[in-house]
Design a protein around this motif. Structure first.
Motif, PDB file in Angstrom:
ATOM      1  N   THR A  22       0.857  -1.195   0.000  1.00  0.00           N
ATOM      2  CA  THR A  22       0.000   0.000   0.000  1.00  0.00           C
ATOM      3  C   THR A  22       0.885   1.233   0.000  1.00  0.00           C
ATOM      4  O   THR A  22       2.107   1.136   0.158  1.00  0.00           O
ATOM      5  CB  THR A  22      -0.939   0.033   1.222  1.00  0.00           C
ATOM      6  OG1 THR A  22      -1.798   1.179   1.138  1.00  0.00           O
ATOM      7  CG2 THR A  22      -0.185   0.100   2.540  1.00  0.00           C
ATOM      8  N   MET A  23       0.246   2.394  -0.139  1.00  0.00           N
ATOM      9  CA  MET A  23       0.953   3.651   0.023  1.00  0.00           C
ATOM     10  C   MET A  23       1.173   3.839   1.532  1.00  0.00           C
ATOM     11  O   MET A  23       0.289   3.504   2.324  1.00  0.00           O
ATOM     12  CB  MET A  23       0.065   4.758  -0.540  1.00  0.00           C
ATOM     13  CG  MET A  23       0.798   5.985  -0.923  1.00  0.00           C
ATOM     14  SD  MET A  23       0.677   7.187   0.381  1.00  0.00           S
ATOM     15  CE  MET A  23       1.553   8.524  -0.395  1.00  0.00           C
ATOM     16  N   ALA A  25       0.929   6.053   3.619  1.00  0.00           N
ATOM     17  CA  ALA A  25      -0.023   6.842   4.407  1.00  0.00           C
ATOM     18  C   ALA A  25      -0.936   5.936   5.237  1.00  0.00           C
ATOM     19  O   ALA A  25      -1.329   6.302   6.350  1.00  0.00           O
ATOM     20  CB  ALA A  25      -0.865   7.719   3.486  1.00  0.00           C
ATOM     21  N   THR A  26      -1.282   4.760   4.711  1.00  0.00           N
ATOM     22  CA  THR A  26      -2.148   3.836   5.445  1.00  0.00           C
ATOM     23  C   THR A  26      -1.493   3.464   6.775  1.00  0.00           C
ATOM     24  O   THR A  26      -2.119   3.496   7.837  1.00  0.00           O
ATOM     25  CB  THR A  26      -2.385   2.542   4.626  1.00  0.00           C
ATOM     26  OG1 THR A  26      -2.611   2.859   3.269  1.00  0.00           O
ATOM     27  CG2 THR A  26      -3.539   1.734   5.187  1.00  0.00           C
ATOM     28  N   VAL A  68      -7.349  -1.581   1.626  1.00  0.00           N
ATOM     29  CA  VAL A  68      -6.983  -0.473   0.725  1.00  0.00           C
ATOM     30  C   VAL A  68      -7.388  -0.890  -0.687  1.00  0.00           C
ATOM     31  O   VAL A  68      -6.963  -1.931  -1.172  1.00  0.00           O
ATOM     32  CB  VAL A  68      -5.469  -0.188   0.771  1.00  0.00           C
ATOM     33  CG1 VAL A  68      -5.120   0.994  -0.131  1.00  0.00           C
ATOM     34  CG2 VAL A  68      -5.011   0.069   2.202  1.00  0.00           C
ATOM     35  N   ASP A  94      -9.628   2.337   3.227  1.00  0.00           N
ATOM     36  CA  ASP A  94      -8.769   3.374   2.657  1.00  0.00           C
ATOM     37  C   ASP A  94      -9.226   3.539   1.214  1.00  0.00           C
ATOM     38  O   ASP A  94      -8.886   2.749   0.330  1.00  0.00           O
ATOM     39  CB  ASP A  94      -7.296   2.962   2.737  1.00  0.00           C
ATOM     40  CG  ASP A  94      -6.367   4.043   2.184  1.00  0.00           C
ATOM     41  OD1 ASP A  94      -6.840   4.863   1.369  1.00  0.00           O
ATOM     42  OD2 ASP A  94      -5.185   4.046   2.552  1.00  0.00           O
ATOM     43  N   ALA A  96      -8.712   6.071  -0.808  1.00  0.00           N
ATOM     44  CA  ALA A  96      -7.977   7.167  -1.459  1.00  0.00           C
ATOM     45  C   ALA A  96      -7.908   7.036  -2.976  1.00  0.00           C
ATOM     46  O   ALA A  96      -7.885   8.037  -3.683  1.00  0.00           O
ATOM     47  CB  ALA A  96      -6.558   7.246  -0.889  1.00  0.00           C
ATOM     48  N   GLU A  97      -7.863   5.790  -3.467  1.00  0.00           N
ATOM     49  CA  GLU A  97      -7.493   5.590  -4.875  1.00  0.00           C
ATOM     50  C   GLU A  97      -8.638   5.117  -5.767  1.00  0.00           C
ATOM     51  O   GLU A  97      -8.380   4.721  -6.904  1.00  0.00           O
ATOM     52  CB  GLU A  97      -6.372   4.534  -4.950  1.00  0.00           C
ATOM     53  CG  GLU A  97      -5.124   4.929  -4.197  1.00  0.00           C
ATOM     54  CD  GLU A  97      -3.946   4.036  -4.508  1.00  0.00           C
ATOM     55  OE1 GLU A  97      -4.119   3.027  -5.235  1.00  0.00           O
ATOM     56  OE2 GLU A  97      -2.841   4.336  -4.026  1.00  0.00           O
ATOM     57  N   SER A 118      -9.221  10.440  -0.419  1.00  0.00           N
ATOM     58  CA  SER A 118      -8.219  11.488  -0.627  1.00  0.00           C
ATOM     59  C   SER A 118      -8.653  12.378  -1.784  1.00  0.00           C
ATOM     60  O   SER A 118      -9.133  11.888  -2.806  1.00  0.00           O
ATOM     61  CB  SER A 118      -6.868  10.858  -0.972  1.00  0.00           C
ATOM     62  OG  SER A 118      -5.996  11.838  -1.498  1.00  0.00           O
ATOM     63  N   PHE A 119      -8.446  13.678  -1.607  1.00  0.00           N
ATOM     64  CA  PHE A 119      -8.690  14.627  -2.707  1.00  0.00           C
ATOM     65  C   PHE A 119      -7.390  15.298  -3.138  1.00  0.00           C
ATOM     66  O   PHE A 119      -7.377  16.442  -3.583  1.00  0.00           O
ATOM     67  CB  PHE A 119      -9.716  15.695  -2.277  1.00  0.00           C
ATOM     68  CG  PHE A 119     -11.090  15.130  -1.994  1.00  0.00           C
ATOM     69  CD1 PHE A 119     -11.603  14.078  -2.739  1.00  0.00           C
ATOM     70  CD2 PHE A 119     -11.873  15.673  -0.979  1.00  0.00           C
ATOM     71  CE1 PHE A 119     -12.872  13.577  -2.482  1.00  0.00           C
ATOM     72  CE2 PHE A 119     -13.146  15.163  -0.713  1.00  0.00           C
ATOM     73  CZ  PHE A 119     -13.639  14.118  -1.460  1.00  0.00           C
ATOM     74  N   PHE A 120      -6.276  14.597  -2.956  1.00  0.00           N
ATOM     75  CA  PHE A 120      -4.982  15.113  -3.418  1.00  0.00           C
ATOM     76  C   PHE A 120      -5.034  15.333  -4.939  1.00  0.00           C
ATOM     77  O   PHE A 120      -5.857  14.731  -5.633  1.00  0.00           O
ATOM     78  CB  PHE A 120      -3.873  14.129  -3.022  1.00  0.00           C
ATOM     79  CG  PHE A 120      -2.511  14.561  -3.487  1.00  0.00           C
ATOM     80  CD1 PHE A 120      -1.982  15.774  -3.076  1.00  0.00           C
ATOM     81  CD2 PHE A 120      -1.760  13.768  -4.340  1.00  0.00           C
ATOM     82  CE1 PHE A 120      -0.731  16.188  -3.517  1.00  0.00           C
ATOM     83  CE2 PHE A 120      -0.510  14.168  -4.786  1.00  0.00           C
ATOM     84  CZ  PHE A 120       0.005  15.384  -4.374  1.00  0.00           C
ATOM     85  N   LYS A 123      -5.722  12.626  -7.673  1.00  0.00           N
ATOM     86  CA  LYS A 123      -6.839  11.690  -7.523  1.00  0.00           C
ATOM     87  C   LYS A 123      -7.945  11.977  -8.556  1.00  0.00           C
ATOM     88  O   LYS A 123      -7.930  13.006  -9.224  1.00  0.00           O
ATOM     89  CB  LYS A 123      -7.398  11.780  -6.091  1.00  0.00           C
ATOM     90  CG  LYS A 123      -6.387  11.360  -5.039  1.00  0.00           C
ATOM     91  CD  LYS A 123      -5.870   9.963  -5.279  1.00  0.00           C
ATOM     92  CE  LYS A 123      -4.985   9.393  -4.194  1.00  0.00           C
ATOM     93  NZ  LYS A 123      -3.806  10.158  -3.832  1.00  0.00           N
ATOM     94  N   GLY A 130      -6.339  17.457   0.896  1.00  0.00           N
ATOM     95  CA  GLY A 130      -7.494  17.223   1.759  1.00  0.00           C
ATOM     96  C   GLY A 130      -8.175  15.910   1.471  1.00  0.00           C
ATOM     97  O   GLY A 130      -7.711  15.117   0.650  1.00  0.00           O
TER      98      GLY A 130
HETATM   99  C1  LIG Z   1      -3.773   4.191  -0.646  1.00  0.00           C
HETATM  100  C2  LIG Z   1      -3.552   5.599  -0.191  1.00  0.00           C
HETATM  101  N1  LIG Z   1      -3.891   5.941   1.064  1.00  0.00           N
HETATM  102  C3  LIG Z   1      -3.736   7.199   1.513  1.00  0.00           C
HETATM  103  C4  LIG Z   1      -3.205   8.187   0.719  1.00  0.00           C
HETATM  104  C5  LIG Z   1      -3.010   9.543   1.302  1.00  0.00           C
HETATM  105  O1  LIG Z   1      -3.822  10.491   0.776  1.00  0.00           O
HETATM  106  P1  LIG Z   1      -3.448  12.043   0.940  1.00  0.00           P
HETATM  107  O2  LIG Z   1      -2.340  12.315  -0.032  1.00  0.00           O
HETATM  108  O3  LIG Z   1      -4.696  12.756   0.611  1.00  0.00           O
HETATM  109  O4  LIG Z   1      -3.017  12.236   2.354  1.00  0.00           O
HETATM  110  C6  LIG Z   1      -2.846   7.895  -0.583  1.00  0.00           C
HETATM  111  C7  LIG Z   1      -2.295   8.966  -1.429  1.00  0.00           C
HETATM  112  O5  LIG Z   1      -1.924   8.876  -2.526  1.00  0.00           O
HETATM  113  C8  LIG Z   1      -3.013   6.568  -1.064  1.00  0.00           C
HETATM  114  O6  LIG Z   1      -2.666   6.231  -2.306  1.00  0.00           O
END
Ligand SMILES: Cc1ncc(COP(=O)(O)O)c(C=O)c1O
Length: 313
Positions: A22-23, A25-26, A68, A94, A96-97, A118-120, A123, A130
């Motif tokens: 995973t990324m 951040a998880t 995720v 999760d 985010a994706e 995630s609204f990076f 995305k 955010g």
């Molecule tokens: C699987 C996953 N989780 C969490 C995140 C974190 O999201 P953010 O960048 O909005 O903090 C990402 C970001 O790319 C992600 O790919």
């Protein structure tokens, strides 16, 4: 993600199951609470968490599972929810994706206790930075509102006495307005990504040694990323040779994540990084992302696929 874990009451001494692939951040979100992330290897077909390997990682400290949904494909939520129910665990997606993805006709974010989006900027829909947490549970909803705003009381007068430690995880009105405008376009973006992914799959179908995520009709994959594996023996070149060739023809790519068990930061945090994660290892060794922006034109995809075809041995 952090706020969602706080709302679930996760803290020191607790363990939370996450995918190894995973990324980061998880995993970091779990660490912020003082709890320990516990890693489960990936599924060889979907590349999401291997649901057959979750139960062996559950201990008396386990409090939650974070599936995720990687690259636009949802996890096997029925299997995960069955395990969670059996062991009295919470499930936090999760998300985010995979905005707009579906599993058995259910939308992303609706198959668990809580889901974090995630609204990076990269995305499917964005507010620059955010995100958003969703839940159907009123108690969790109120805890989220309480902790996101410094634990000011939800009702009654503000006397500036705070009973708990809170955060500023508020979204500003300006950013929320951008998000609402993006929601109006979300279906269009989703269709563009699905279309692009189908074209990539068709054009690369007959090239030996190229593999996409595999799934059945229970899943609507929104293909946030066009992720592929390159099998060196079948394709005739390593992934890195292919990436170099694409780069020399002006096609940019990105590498896959490294597994959580390889992360020095998580080892320092006290995570158990021992054990075997053969599928994550394979994904990291063989995987990369092809260009994936919603705005890609068919001619761009045809050009990229032709390069991959020409370079194959
Ligand atoms: C699987 C996953 N989780 C969490 C995140 C974190 O999201 P953010 O960048 O909005 O903090 C990402 C970001 O790319 C992600 O790919």
């Amino acid at each position: 993600m952090h706020l969602a874990l706080v709302a679930l009451g996760i803290g020191p001494e607790d363990e939370v199951i996450i995918p190894d692939f995973t990324m980061i951040a998880t995993a970091f979100a779990v660490c912020y609470t003082g709890a320990t992330p516990v890693f489960v290897d990936a599924d060889p077909n979907t590349w999401n968490i291997d649901v057959t390997k979750i139960e062996e990682k559950i201990t008396s400290h386990t409090k939650a599972i974070i599936p995720v949904h990687l690259f636009g494909l949802m996890c096997n939520m029925d299997a995960i929810n069955t395990i969670a129910k059996k062991h009295n665990l919470k499930v936090l997606e999760d998300a985010a994706e995979a905005h707009g993805a579906e599993y058995k006709g259910r939308r992303l974010g609706s198959c668990s206790d809580l889901a974090a989006f995630s609204f990076f900027a990269n995305k499917n829909i964005t507010t620059g930075e955010g995100g958003m947490v969703v839940t159907n549970d009123e108690e969790l909803y109120n805890k989220l509102r309480y902790h996101k705003n410094m634990c000011f009381p939800l009702d009654g007068p503000r006397n500036y006495l705070h009973n708990d430690i809170g955060f500023n995880y508020r979204m500003s009105n300006v950013v929320a307005a951008i998000g609402l405008a993006q929601v109006e376009k979300a279906n269009d973006y989703r269709q563009m990504r699905i279309h692009n992914n189908q074209l990539y799959r068709e054009l690369l179908d007959d090239i030996p040694g190229i593999q996409f995520q595999k799934h059945n009709n229970d899943y609507l994959n929104v293909a946030w990323m066009n992720a592929i594996l390159v099998d060196e023996k079948e394709y005739g070149h390593t992934k890195h040779e292919l990436l170099e060739y694409l780069r020399s023809n002006n096609v940019d790519t990105r590498l896959f994540f490294e597994g959580m068990h390889r992360q020095p930061s998580l080892k320092k945090h006290g995570c158990d990084c021992s054990g075997m994660f053969p599928i994550t290892e394979k994904l990291t060794a063989q995987g990369f992302y092809l260009p994936s922006a919603s705005s890609l034109q068919e001619k761009d995809i045809e050009y990229i696929c032709q390069l991959i075809k020409t370079f194959a041995k």
